[in-house]
Motif scaffolding. Sequence first.
Motif, PDB file in Angstrom:
ATOM      1  N   UNK A 179       0.815  -1.217   0.000  1.00 13.66           N
ATOM      2  CA  UNK A 179       0.000   0.000   0.000  1.00 13.66           C
ATOM      3  C   UNK A 179       0.849   1.268   0.000  1.00 13.66           C
ATOM      4  N   UNK A 180       2.118   1.150  -0.351  1.00 10.75           N
ATOM      5  CA  UNK A 180       3.039   2.289  -0.278  1.00 10.75           C
ATOM      6  C   UNK A 180       2.575   3.479  -1.114  1.00 10.75           C
ATOM      7  N   UNK A 181       1.967   3.222  -2.272  1.00 14.66           N
ATOM      8  CA  UNK A 181       1.539   4.325  -3.139  1.00 14.66           C
ATOM      9  C   UNK A 181       0.046   4.623  -3.027  1.00 14.66           C
ATOM     10  N   UNK A 182      -0.589   4.020  -2.050  1.00 11.99           N
ATOM     11  CA  UNK A 182      -2.029   4.212  -1.874  1.00 11.99           C
ATOM     12  C   UNK A 182      -2.328   5.607  -1.310  1.00 11.99           C
ATOM     13  N   UNK A 183      -3.490   6.135  -1.642  1.00 13.37           N
ATOM     14  CA  UNK A 183      -3.896   7.412  -1.044  1.00 13.37           C
ATOM     15  C   UNK A 183      -4.015   7.262   0.478  1.00 13.37           C
ATOM     16  N   UNK A 184      -4.015   8.358   1.167  1.00 13.24           N
ATOM     17  CA  UNK A 184      -4.164   8.344   2.624  1.00 13.24           C
ATOM     18  C   UNK A 184      -5.446   7.614   3.010  1.00 13.24           C
ATOM     19  N   UNK A 185      -5.418   6.973   4.157  1.00  8.65           N
ATOM     20  CA  UNK A 185      -6.591   6.241   4.643  1.00  8.65           C
ATOM     21  C   UNK A 185      -7.809   7.157   4.712  1.00  8.65           C
ATOM     22  N   UNK A 186      -7.618   8.401   5.122  1.00 11.39           N
ATOM     23  CA  UNK A 186      -8.748   9.327   5.214  1.00 11.39           C
ATOM     24  C   UNK A 186      -9.351   9.609   3.842  1.00 11.39           C
ATOM     25  N   UNK A 187      -8.523   9.690   2.822  1.00 12.12           N
ATOM     26  CA  UNK A 187      -9.006   9.927   1.457  1.00 12.12           C
ATOM     27  C   UNK A 187      -9.792   8.712   0.962  1.00 12.12           C
ATOM     28  N   UNK A 188      -9.221   7.519   1.159  1.00 13.75           N
ATOM     29  CA  UNK A 188      -9.903   6.302   0.734  1.00 13.75           C
ATOM     30  C   UNK A 188     -11.209   6.107   1.494  1.00 13.75           C
ATOM     31  N   UNK A 189     -11.185   6.384   2.769  1.00 13.17           N
ATOM     32  CA  UNK A 189     -12.386   6.245   3.597  1.00 13.17           C
ATOM     33  C   UNK A 189     -13.497   7.156   3.083  1.00 13.17           C
TER      34      UNK A 189
ATOM     35  N   UNK B  97     -14.827   5.654  -0.265  1.00  7.48           N
ATOM     36  CA  UNK B  97     -15.669   4.480  -0.026  1.00  7.48           C
ATOM     37  C   UNK B  97     -17.032   4.895   0.525  1.00  7.48           C
ATOM     38  N   UNK B  98     -17.027   5.818   1.473  1.00  9.89           N
ATOM     39  CA  UNK B  98     -18.286   6.287   2.059  1.00  9.89           C
ATOM     40  C   UNK B  98     -19.154   6.987   1.003  1.00  9.89           C
ATOM     41  N   UNK B  99     -18.539   7.798   0.168  1.00 11.02           N
ATOM     42  CA  UNK B  99     -19.266   8.519  -0.874  1.00 11.02           C
ATOM     43  C   UNK B  99     -19.910   7.553  -1.867  1.00 11.02           C
ATOM     44  N   UNK B 100     -19.149   6.586  -2.334  1.00 11.86           N
ATOM     45  CA  UNK B 100     -19.675   5.619  -3.300  1.00 11.86           C
ATOM     46  C   UNK B 100     -20.757   4.755  -2.660  1.00 11.86           C
ATOM     47  N   UNK B 101     -20.530   4.326  -1.437  1.00 10.64           N
ATOM     48  CA  UNK B 101     -21.533   3.514  -0.742  1.00 10.64           C
ATOM     49  C   UNK B 101     -22.828   4.296  -0.577  1.00 10.64           C
ATOM     50  N   UNK B 102     -22.709   5.581  -0.293  1.00 15.59           N
ATOM     51  CA  UNK B 102     -23.886   6.425  -0.115  1.00 15.59           C
ATOM     52  C   UNK B 102     -24.608   6.641  -1.440  1.00 15.59           C
ATOM     53  N   UNK B 103     -23.848   6.843  -2.507  1.00 23.29           N
ATOM     54  CA  UNK B 103     -24.441   7.109  -3.814  1.00 23.29           C
ATOM     55  C   UNK B 103     -25.060   5.869  -4.450  1.00 23.29           C
ATOM     56  N   UNK B 104     -24.316   4.777  -4.423  1.00 23.45           N
ATOM     57  CA  UNK B 104     -24.741   3.582  -5.153  1.00 23.45           C
ATOM     58  C   UNK B 104     -25.334   2.493  -4.281  1.00 23.45           C
ATOM     59  N   UNK B 105     -24.904   2.435  -3.053  1.00 23.03           N
ATOM     60  CA  UNK B 105     -25.322   1.332  -2.195  1.00 23.03           C
ATOM     61  C   UNK B 105     -24.530   0.077  -2.531  1.00 23.03           C
ATOM     62  N   UNK B 106     -24.535  -0.847  -1.621  1.00 23.96           N
ATOM     63  CA  UNK B 106     -23.735  -2.054  -1.783  1.00 23.96           C
ATOM     64  C   UNK B 106     -24.172  -2.897  -2.973  1.00 23.96           C
ATOM     65  N   UNK B 107     -25.451  -2.899  -3.278  1.00 22.63           N
ATOM     66  CA  UNK B 107     -25.959  -3.768  -4.336  1.00 22.63           C
ATOM     67  C   UNK B 107     -25.449  -3.350  -5.705  1.00 22.63           C
ATOM     68  N   UNK B 108     -25.372  -2.065  -5.971  1.00 23.68           N
ATOM     69  CA  UNK B 108     -25.002  -1.581  -7.295  1.00 23.68           C
ATOM     70  C   UNK B 108     -23.515  -1.297  -7.449  1.00 23.68           C
ATOM     71  N   UNK B 109     -22.754  -1.408  -6.404  1.00 28.24           N
ATOM     72  CA  UNK B 109     -21.342  -1.062  -6.465  1.00 28.24           C
ATOM     73  C   UNK B 109     -20.574  -2.036  -7.350  1.00 28.24           C
TER      74      UNK B 109
END
Length: 135
Positions: A24-34, A37-49
């Motif tokens: 995960x060395x080149x991964x975005x900060x955990x806060x950015x990823x979090x 993930x929250x934004x996509x989950x809110x927009x699409x929901x788990x079923x459509x992701x």
Amino acid sequence: MTKLPAGSATATATGAGAGAVSDYADAPAISVESSWVALIADRLGAVESDREFWLRRAALLDRMALAEEAEGGAWTVGEAVPVAVLTAEGAARRLVAYDGVHFGLSTRGADIATGADCREYVREEYRAWRLGALR
């Protein structure tokens, strides 16, 4: 309680270690990823992701578990597995299941695959996805 040395089979059963962190060395900060993930989950929901959501979610939870494992130091015999590790394993298994349904990943042997096996799969897939995303 007996302390287990870092790097012992039991201490690293969840896949923690320098190699896991470097995945995960080149991964975005955990806060950015979090936030993503929250934004996509809110927009699409788990079923459509899509797969990117499940992969990034599993990688995020794996990174959080790795951080918790690093803070906790060596495991002690009889100590319960941290909640973050169990959550990361669940998310990893979800990605494996998603790939089985959508991409033909063989689920043969899934009943004997450990949570650590699934977390390692997440790291491999995340590394491959990041390399493709960075090109």
